[in-house]
Design a protein around this motif. Structure first.
Motif, PDB file in Angstrom:
ATOM      1  N   LEU A   1      42.756  50.941  37.267  1.00 19.78           N
ATOM      2  CA  LEU A   1      41.958  49.722  37.337  1.00 19.78           C
ATOM      3  C   LEU A   1      40.930  49.888  38.445  1.00 19.78           C
ATOM      4  O   LEU A   1      41.284  50.074  39.608  1.00 19.78           O
ATOM      5  N   SER A   2      39.652  49.826  38.084  1.00 21.43           N
ATOM      6  CA  SER A   2      38.586  49.993  39.064  1.00 21.43           C
ATOM      7  C   SER A   2      37.647  48.793  39.023  1.00 21.43           C
ATOM      8  O   SER A   2      37.738  47.937  38.140  1.00 21.43           O
ATOM      9  N   ASN A   3      36.729  48.762  40.001  1.00 24.92           N
ATOM     10  CA  ASN A   3      35.786  47.638  40.145  1.00 24.92           C
ATOM     11  C   ASN A   3      36.536  46.313  40.290  1.00 24.92           C
ATOM     12  O   ASN A   3      36.165  45.299  39.690  1.00 24.92           O
ATOM     13  N   ALA A   4      37.590  46.335  41.046  1.00 22.55           N
ATOM     14  CA  ALA A   4      38.399  45.133  41.279  1.00 22.55           C
ATOM     15  C   ALA A   4      38.842  45.111  42.729  1.00 22.55           C
ATOM     16  O   ALA A   4      38.865  46.144  43.414  1.00 22.55           O
ATOM     17  N   GLU A   5      39.193  43.932  43.200  1.00 21.38           N
ATOM     18  CA  GLU A   5      39.672  43.776  44.563  1.00 21.38           C
ATOM     19  C   GLU A   5      41.184  43.979  44.629  1.00 21.38           C
ATOM     20  O   GLU A   5      41.894  43.841  43.624  1.00 21.38           O
ATOM     21  N   LEU A   6      41.648  44.283  45.835  1.00 21.34           N
ATOM     22  CA  LEU A   6      43.073  44.516  46.036  1.00 21.34           C
ATOM     23  C   LEU A   6      43.894  43.279  45.682  1.00 21.34           C
ATOM     24  O   LEU A   6      44.981  43.393  45.104  1.00 21.34           O
ATOM     25  N   ALA A   7      43.397  42.099  46.007  1.00 16.42           N
ATOM     26  CA  ALA A   7      44.138  40.861  45.713  1.00 16.42           C
ATOM     27  C   ALA A   7      44.326  40.674  44.216  1.00 16.42           C
ATOM     28  O   ALA A   7      45.401  40.272  43.753  1.00 16.42           O
ATOM     29  N   PHE A   8      43.287  40.981  43.434  1.00 14.73           N
ATOM     30  CA  PHE A   8      43.391  40.839  41.981  1.00 14.73           C
ATOM     31  C   PHE A   8      44.372  41.849  41.406  1.00 14.73           C
ATOM     32  O   PHE A   8      45.212  41.509  40.554  1.00 14.73           O
ATOM     33  N   ALA A   9      44.284  43.103  41.847  1.00 13.36           N
ATOM     34  CA  ALA A   9      45.185  44.137  41.337  1.00 13.36           C
ATOM     35  C   ALA A   9      46.632  43.812  41.677  1.00 13.36           C
ATOM     36  O   ALA A   9      47.540  43.964  40.848  1.00 13.36           O
ATOM     37  N   ASN A  10      46.887  43.348  42.893  1.00 11.93           N
ATOM     38  CA  ASN A  10      48.248  43.004  43.283  1.00 11.93           C
ATOM     39  C   ASN A  10      48.749  41.768  42.548  1.00 11.93           C
ATOM     40  O   ASN A  10      49.945  41.658  42.244  1.00 11.93           O
ATOM     41  N   SER A  11      47.852  40.823  42.249  1.00  9.00           N
ATOM     42  CA  SER A  11      48.250  39.645  41.470  1.00  9.00           C
ATOM     43  C   SER A  11      48.688  40.052  40.067  1.00  9.00           C
ATOM     44  O   SER A  11      49.664  39.510  39.539  1.00  9.00           O
ATOM     45  N   LEU A  12      47.973  40.986  39.471  1.00 18.01           N
ATOM     46  CA  LEU A  12      48.364  41.470  38.147  1.00 18.01           C
ATOM     47  C   LEU A  12      49.718  42.159  38.208  1.00 18.01           C
ATOM     48  O   LEU A  12      50.569  41.954  37.329  1.00 18.01           O
ATOM     49  N   ARG A  13      49.945  42.950  39.231  1.00 15.45           N
ATOM     50  CA  ARG A  13      51.239  43.627  39.377  1.00 15.45           C
ATOM     51  C   ARG A  13      52.379  42.625  39.528  1.00 15.45           C
ATOM     52  O   ARG A  13      53.416  42.731  38.851  1.00 15.45           O
ATOM     53  N   ARG A  14      52.212  41.629  40.372  1.00 14.78           N
ATOM     54  CA  ARG A  14      53.262  40.632  40.592  1.00 14.78           C
ATOM     55  C   ARG A  14      53.499  39.782  39.345  1.00 14.78           C
ATOM     56  O   ARG A  14      54.631  39.383  39.059  1.00 14.78           O
ATOM     57  N   THR A  15      52.441  39.510  38.595  1.00 17.25           N
ATOM     58  CA  THR A  15      52.596  38.736  37.364  1.00 17.25           C
ATOM     59  C   THR A  15      53.380  39.521  36.324  1.00 17.25           C
ATOM     60  O   THR A  15      54.263  38.968  35.650  1.00 17.25           O
ATOM     61  N   MET A  16      53.073  40.807  36.187  1.00 18.28           N
ATOM     62  CA  MET A  16      53.812  41.623  35.223  1.00 18.28           C
ATOM     63  C   MET A  16      55.277  41.761  35.624  1.00 18.28           C
ATOM     64  O   MET A  16      56.157  41.858  34.753  1.00 18.28           O
ATOM     65  N   LEU A  17      55.558  41.762  36.908  1.00 17.20           N
ATOM     66  CA  LEU A  17      56.936  41.902  37.365  1.00 17.20           C
ATOM     67  C   LEU A  17      57.760  40.640  37.163  1.00 17.20           C
ATOM     68  O   LEU A  17      58.926  40.714  36.757  1.00 17.20           O
ATOM     69  N   GLY A  18      57.179  39.477  37.447  1.00 18.21           N
ATOM     70  CA  GLY A  18      58.023  38.295  37.550  1.00 18.21           C
ATOM     71  C   GLY A  18      57.674  37.082  36.739  1.00 18.21           C
ATOM     72  O   GLY A  18      58.406  36.095  36.802  1.00 18.21           O
ATOM     73  N   GLU A  19      56.588  37.093  35.959  1.00 18.31           N
ATOM     74  CA  GLU A  19      56.181  35.842  35.316  1.00 18.31           C
ATOM     75  C   GLU A  19      55.925  35.966  33.819  1.00 18.31           C
ATOM     76  O   GLU A  19      55.314  35.083  33.229  1.00 18.31           O
ATOM     77  N   ILE A  20      56.365  37.039  33.196  1.00 22.02           N
ATOM     78  CA  ILE A  20      56.219  37.191  31.746  1.00 22.02           C
ATOM     79  C   ILE A  20      57.497  36.689  31.084  1.00 22.02           C
ATOM     80  O   ILE A  20      58.587  37.177  31.397  1.00 22.02           O
ATOM     81  N   PRO A  21      57.422  35.740  30.169  1.00 21.33           N
ATOM     82  CA  PRO A  21      58.638  35.214  29.526  1.00 21.33           C
ATOM     83  C   PRO A  21      59.298  36.262  28.631  1.00 21.33           C
ATOM     84  O   PRO A  21      58.625  36.945  27.853  1.00 21.33           O
ATOM     85  N   THR A  22      60.606  36.388  28.754  1.00 25.41           N
ATOM     86  CA  THR A  22      61.406  37.256  27.892  1.00 25.41           C
ATOM     87  C   THR A  22      62.676  36.507  27.491  1.00 25.41           C
ATOM     88  O   THR A  22      62.815  35.315  27.759  1.00 25.41           O
ATOM     89  N   LEU A  23      63.590  37.236  26.865  1.00 25.58           N
ATOM     90  CA  LEU A  23      64.839  36.644  26.397  1.00 25.58           C
ATOM     91  C   LEU A  23      66.006  37.391  27.024  1.00 25.58           C
ATOM     92  O   LEU A  23      65.999  38.622  27.093  1.00 25.58           O
TER      93      LEU A  23
END
Length: 335
Positions: free
Chosen positions: A32-54
């Motif tokens: 992921l390029s042309n992005a800020e560290l805050a945005f990249a880390n937000s995407l990482r944290r979202t994929m880790l903890g906020e995607i609904p599963t079963l």
């Protein structure tokens, strides 16, 4: 609308750029390029903890003659990955009108096994049988990836031992419990040569020998000998390694993470814009002056019984208590 071709040719004007270097059933690697560290880390944290599963959330045990306690078996069942295809059509239990669980907010699985032979019997994830009353015939199926087709080992039975139970799988996110995590691990890295000095590498004699280079070291230019340090430099290239736990493909983890992040940002923008209804009932600081009620206009110590007054009387400064006047009641309030 007219666009300036000189501006459109600038890569930074196009926003974040994604380059996929590896894509498989278990893992996806991308840059992921042309992005800020805050945005990249937000995407990482979202994929880790906020995607609904079963995941299995409730276990009703009818018979258990094994050597394992009911709680131990329930914990192992909760960690078995279940197929989450179509989980977006499943309601959260808190949003459903049923008393405890139903086909609109849960998936039921049954397990009934008994060892009738002379050898020890293994009970695995394939022995979990989902019921037919579910949104689709894929949602809730145990994920089986081993060559033998057995799935995760649940327990073992000696001759004469048996287990009979019913599992209720519900929708959730990993922020509530790790069993709902869609990813086993997400690698996140930037600045492989440590040119920004964000890492302080501990070493005994030679850091180059004791710290092997990253696999992404060839993707960026190494620092030159005698190159001055740039105090204004910021990271803008980030390397992700997304590994699935089995409930959904790694490609879907990335796309769902982006959707969840977009939804959260859209809700925030709506609340901050004029499109919001302004009916915010959450906590506010004493100095907040907005909102429908005009906010608090005092120094932060007004009680429901009046300024500088307690529920047991009109003592000055609120010093009156059920046991009489306190020595702190005559100050006339806080100063």
């Amino acid at each position: 609308m007219d666009y300036d071709p000189m501006t459109m040719d600038d890569p930074e004007s196009l926003g974040p750029v994604v380059k996929v270097s590896e894509s498989g059933k278990v893992r996806v690697k991308f840059e992921l390029s042309n992005a800020e560290l805050a945005f990249a880390n937000s995407l990482r944290r979202t994929m880790l903890g906020e995607i609904p599963t079963l995941a299995i959330d409730l276990v009703e045990i009818e018979e258990n003659s094994t050597v394992l306690a009911d709680e131990f078996i329930a914990h192992r069942l909760g960690l078995i990955p279940l197929n989450a295809a179509g989980v977006e059509n499943l309601l959260y239990s808190r949003d459903c009108d049923c008393d405890e669980y139903c086909e609109n907010c849960s998936v039921r699985l049954t397990l009934h096994a008994k060892c009738t032979g002379e050898d020890i019997m293994s009970v695995c994830a394939r022995d979990l049988v989902p019921t037919s009353d579910r949104i689709n015939q894929t949602l809730g199926n145990p994920v089986i990836t081993d060559e033998a087709g057995l799935g995760s080992l649940i327990l073992k039975l000696r001759p004469g031992q048996g287990i009979k139970l019913q599992c209720i799988a519900k929708k959730g996110i990993a922020k509530e419990h790790a069993k709902w995590a869609p990813s086993a691990a997400i690698g996140f890295e930037y600045d492989p040569h440590n040119k920004l000095h964000h890492l302080d590498l501990w070493y005994e004699s030679n850091p180059k020998d004791e710290w092997p280079p990253s696999e992404y070291a060839d993707w960026e230019e190494p620092p030159q000998e005698g190159e001055p340090f740039d105090y204004d430099a910021v990271p803008n290239r980030f390397y992700f390694n997304v590994e699935t736990a089995g409930s959904m493909p790694p490609q879907e983890i990335i796309s769902e993470g982006i959707k969840v992040l977009q939804t959260k940002l859209a809700g925030l923008i709506q609340e901050l814009s004029d499109e919001g209804d302004g009916d915010y009932n959450g906590p506010r600081s004493p100095g907040y002056g907005g909102g429908a009620d005009g906010g608090w206009q005092d120094a932060g110590y007004t009680t429901p019984y009046g300024n500088n007054q307690s529920s047991w009387g009109a003592g000055p400064g609120g010093g009156t208590t059920p046991f009489g006047q306190t020595p702190y009641g005559g100050s006339g309030g806080w100063s």
